[in-house]
Design a protein around this motif. Structure first.
Motif, PDB file in Angstrom:
ATOM      1  N   ILE A 126       0.843  -1.190   0.000  1.00 47.34           N
ATOM      2  CA  ILE A 126       0.000   0.000   0.000  1.00 47.34           C
ATOM      3  C   ILE A 126       0.882   1.244   0.000  1.00 47.34           C
ATOM      4  O   ILE A 126       1.661   1.465   0.930  1.00 47.34           O
ATOM      5  N   ASP A 127       0.741   2.050  -1.044  1.00 48.33           N
ATOM      6  CA  ASP A 127       1.457   3.329  -1.147  1.00 48.33           C
ATOM      7  C   ASP A 127       0.579   4.409  -0.536  1.00 48.33           C
ATOM      8  O   ASP A 127      -0.490   4.720  -1.053  1.00 48.33           O
ATOM      9  N   ASN A 128       1.033   4.990   0.568  1.00 49.52           N
ATOM     10  CA  ASN A 128       0.223   5.938   1.321  1.00 49.52           C
ATOM     11  C   ASN A 128       0.663   7.375   1.126  1.00 49.52           C
ATOM     12  O   ASN A 128       1.853   7.665   0.975  1.00 49.52           O
ATOM     13  N   ALA A 129      -0.307   8.279   1.159  1.00 52.13           N
ATOM     14  CA  ALA A 129      -0.027   9.711   1.066  1.00 52.13           C
ATOM     15  C   ALA A 129       0.687  10.187   2.328  1.00 52.13           C
ATOM     16  O   ALA A 129       0.582   9.570   3.392  1.00 52.13           O
ATOM     17  N   PRO A 130       1.412  11.318   2.247  1.00 54.02           N
ATOM     18  CA  PRO A 130       2.072  11.883   3.431  1.00 54.02           C
ATOM     19  C   PRO A 130       1.062  12.608   4.319  1.00 54.02           C
ATOM     20  O   PRO A 130       1.030  13.837   4.394  1.00 54.02           O
ATOM     21  N   ASP A 131       0.227  11.832   4.995  1.00 49.81           N
ATOM     22  CA  ASP A 131      -0.893  12.414   5.733  1.00 49.81           C
ATOM     23  C   ASP A 131      -1.390  11.385   6.744  1.00 49.81           C
ATOM     24  O   ASP A 131      -1.028  10.207   6.685  1.00 49.81           O
ATOM     25  N   ILE A 132      -2.194  11.832   7.687  1.00 50.64           N
ATOM     26  CA  ILE A 132      -2.962  10.928   8.530  1.00 50.64           C
ATOM     27  C   ILE A 132      -4.421  11.293   8.337  1.00 50.64           C
ATOM     28  O   ILE A 132      -4.887  12.328   8.815  1.00 50.64           O
ATOM     29  N   ASN A 133      -5.123  10.492   7.561  1.00 48.43           N
ATOM     30  CA  ASN A 133      -6.552  10.690   7.348  1.00 48.43           C
ATOM     31  C   ASN A 133      -7.217   9.323   7.442  1.00 48.43           C
ATOM     32  O   ASN A 133      -6.571   8.315   7.762  1.00 48.43           O
ATOM     33  N   ILE A 134      -8.490   9.243   7.158  1.00 40.44           N
ATOM     34  CA  ILE A 134      -9.195   7.989   7.392  1.00 40.44           C
ATOM     35  C   ILE A 134      -8.747   6.880   6.456  1.00 40.44           C
ATOM     36  O   ILE A 134      -8.718   5.701   6.846  1.00 40.44           O
ATOM     37  N   SER A 135      -8.353   7.198   5.226  1.00 39.48           N
ATOM     38  CA  SER A 135      -7.873   6.135   4.338  1.00 39.48           C
ATOM     39  C   SER A 135      -6.490   5.645   4.774  1.00 39.48           C
ATOM     40  O   SER A 135      -6.168   4.463   4.597  1.00 39.48           O
ATOM     41  N   ILE A 136      -5.675   6.507   5.357  1.00 39.23           N
ATOM     42  CA  ILE A 136      -4.377   6.085   5.883  1.00 39.23           C
ATOM     43  C   ILE A 136      -4.574   5.185   7.093  1.00 39.23           C
ATOM     44  O   ILE A 136      -3.918   4.147   7.242  1.00 39.23           O
ATOM     45  N   ILE A 137      -5.486   5.571   7.985  1.00 39.55           N
ATOM     46  CA  ILE A 137      -5.786   4.728   9.140  1.00 39.55           C
ATOM     47  C   ILE A 137      -6.316   3.375   8.674  1.00 39.55           C
ATOM     48  O   ILE A 137      -5.957   2.322   9.217  1.00 39.55           O
ATOM     49  N   ASN A 138      -7.151   3.365   7.640  1.00 44.50           N
ATOM     50  CA  ASN A 138      -7.623   2.115   7.060  1.00 44.50           C
ATOM     51  C   ASN A 138      -6.460   1.253   6.591  1.00 44.50           C
ATOM     52  O   ASN A 138      -6.470   0.030   6.756  1.00 44.50           O
ATOM     53  N   ALA A 139      -5.459   1.881   5.972  1.00 40.52           N
ATOM     54  CA  ALA A 139      -4.298   1.132   5.489  1.00 40.52           C
ATOM     55  C   ALA A 139      -3.543   0.494   6.648  1.00 40.52           C
ATOM     56  O   ALA A 139      -3.138  -0.678   6.566  1.00 40.52           O
ATOM     57  N   LEU A 140      -3.346   1.239   7.728  1.00 41.36           N
ATOM     58  CA  LEU A 140      -2.640   0.692   8.891  1.00 41.36           C
ATOM     59  C   LEU A 140      -3.432  -0.440   9.537  1.00 41.36           C
ATOM     60  O   LEU A 140      -2.860  -1.446   9.961  1.00 41.36           O
ATOM     61  N   VAL A 141      -4.737  -0.292   9.592  1.00 43.56           N
ATOM     62  CA  VAL A 141      -5.579  -1.340  10.161  1.00 43.56           C
ATOM     63  C   VAL A 141      -5.524  -2.600   9.292  1.00 43.56           C
ATOM     64  O   VAL A 141      -5.574  -3.723   9.796  1.00 43.56           O
ATOM     65  N   ALA A 142      -5.381  -2.428   7.992  1.00 40.03           N
ATOM     66  CA  ALA A 142      -5.353  -3.559   7.064  1.00 40.03           C
ATOM     67  C   ALA A 142      -3.981  -4.219   6.970  1.00 40.03           C
ATOM     68  O   ALA A 142      -3.857  -5.313   6.414  1.00 40.03           O
ATOM     69  N   SER A 143      -2.950  -3.583   7.511  1.00 45.79           N
ATOM     70  CA  SER A 143      -1.571  -4.019   7.278  1.00 45.79           C
ATOM     71  C   SER A 143      -1.042  -4.940   8.370  1.00 45.79           C
ATOM     72  O   SER A 143      -1.439  -4.868   9.529  1.00 45.79           O
ATOM     73  N   ASP A 144      -0.109  -5.785   7.960  1.00 42.32           N
ATOM     74  CA  ASP A 144       0.672  -6.584   8.898  1.00 42.32           C
ATOM     75  C   ASP A 144       1.955  -5.866   9.276  1.00 42.32           C
ATOM     76  O   ASP A 144       2.449  -6.004  10.400  1.00 42.32           O
ATOM     77  N   GLU A 145       2.508  -5.110   8.323  1.00 46.95           N
ATOM     78  CA  GLU A 145       3.820  -4.505   8.513  1.00 46.95           C
ATOM     79  C   GLU A 145       3.847  -3.080   7.968  1.00 46.95           C
ATOM     80  O   GLU A 145       3.076  -2.735   7.074  1.00 46.95           O
ATOM     81  N   VAL A 146       4.759  -2.285   8.517  1.00 49.12           N
ATOM     82  CA  VAL A 146       4.957  -0.909   8.069  1.00 49.12           C
ATOM     83  C   VAL A 146       6.438  -0.689   7.770  1.00 49.12           C
ATOM     84  O   VAL A 146       7.304  -1.089   8.557  1.00 49.12           O
ATOM     85  N   ILE A 147       6.707  -0.073   6.624  1.00 49.60           N
ATOM     86  CA  ILE A 147       8.060   0.362   6.270  1.00 49.60           C
ATOM     87  C   ILE A 147       8.024   1.873   6.089  1.00 49.60           C
ATOM     88  O   ILE A 147       7.142   2.396   5.396  1.00 49.60           O
TER      89      ILE A 147
END
Length: 256
Positions: A126-147
């Motif tokens: 998942i390529d995320n925007a430089p932001d914290i918004n609801i779609s970014i939070i969705n990405a973190l909730v959906a993820s196993d790992e963060v780089i």
């Protein structure tokens, strides 16, 4: 399916380059089936994979429609083992609409959708925007790992503490399986300040740092204009070699 979020609250640190390079190398070199999700309204990952459009459905539709047809949202790319979910400017409006919609959970929509296709892929990036918004939070909730890609410069650490706090909060409240793999040093030029910055990350942010560094290369800009992954556009460039080494390091860390 292992899901990985590529994220930093600072722009210009090679988040999209890292997502595209990892996706391409995992698929072409390691034979993995990869779903790449563009979660940035700029749509640069979508453009590189040739799927950016306002005439086809995007991640915005996935966020808004409980019964969204993933067959219409997930698109095949020119690479046989890479599929993608595109993003465009409609994501901006979708984020606002999701925040106003209290009829169903707001933070778990992407996870619920991706679970429906998890058996079809080895990895989802998942390529995320430089932001914290609801779609970014969705990405973190959906993820196993963060780089976290990091370019070491005088402003390199702006927002890193806040991002790490958001990752911790997401883990504690919404996704106990979320794991911060570490920071990836990008645009590396072998100067003393960069080594000092790397040490700061380890000591002050308590964040692991990958051994592989991605060297600065002018070929990266050329590859972006051509709409090609760097490993395809210039196989001999330092950045291409480094991303190949990084993916190998990433896969080794999984096995370890």
């Amino acid at each position: 399916m292992k899901t990985v979020s590529i994220i930093n609250l600072k722009g210009g640190v090679a988040k999209t380059l890292t997502t595209i390079s990892m996706t391409h190398i995992l698929s072409e070199k390691h034979g993995k089936r990869v779903l790449v999700v563009d979660n940035d309204k700029q749509g640069n990952t979508s453009k590189t994979f040739g799927i950016h459009s306002y005439d086809r459905k995007s991640i915005a539709d996935l966020m808004l429609d409980r019964n969204a047809n993933l067959g219409e949202i997930i698109q095949h790319t020119r690479y046989p083992r890479i599929d993608a979910i595109q993003a465009n400017m409609s994501l901006l409006t979708a984020n606002m609409q999701v925040m106003m919609d209290s009829s169903r959970p707001q933070q778990t929509r992407l996870r619920a959708a991706l679970r429906k296709v998890s058996s079809q892929y080895d990895y989802c990036l998942i390529d995320n925007a430089p932001d914290i918004n609801i779609s970014i939070i969705n990405a973190l909730v959906a993820s196993d790992e963060v780089i976290i890609p990091v370019k070491i410069d005088p402003y390199a650490f702006d927002g890193l503490r806040e991002l790490k706090e958001q990752i911790d909060v997401t883990r504690e409240e919404l996704n106990p399986d979320l794991h911060l793999l570490g920071c990836l040093i990008t645009c590396f030029q072998h100067i003393d300040g960069e080594r000092q910055g790397e040490e700061w990350l380890r000591k002050n942010l308590n964040c692991p740092v990958f051994t592989t560094h991605i060297r600065y290369s002018g070929k990266v800009v050329e590859s972006a204009f051509e709409g090609l992954p760097i490993a395809e556009y210039s196989k001999r460039s330092g950045a291409a070699h480094d991303y190949s080494d990084f993916v190998s390091e990433y896969l080794q860390s999984e096995r370890g």
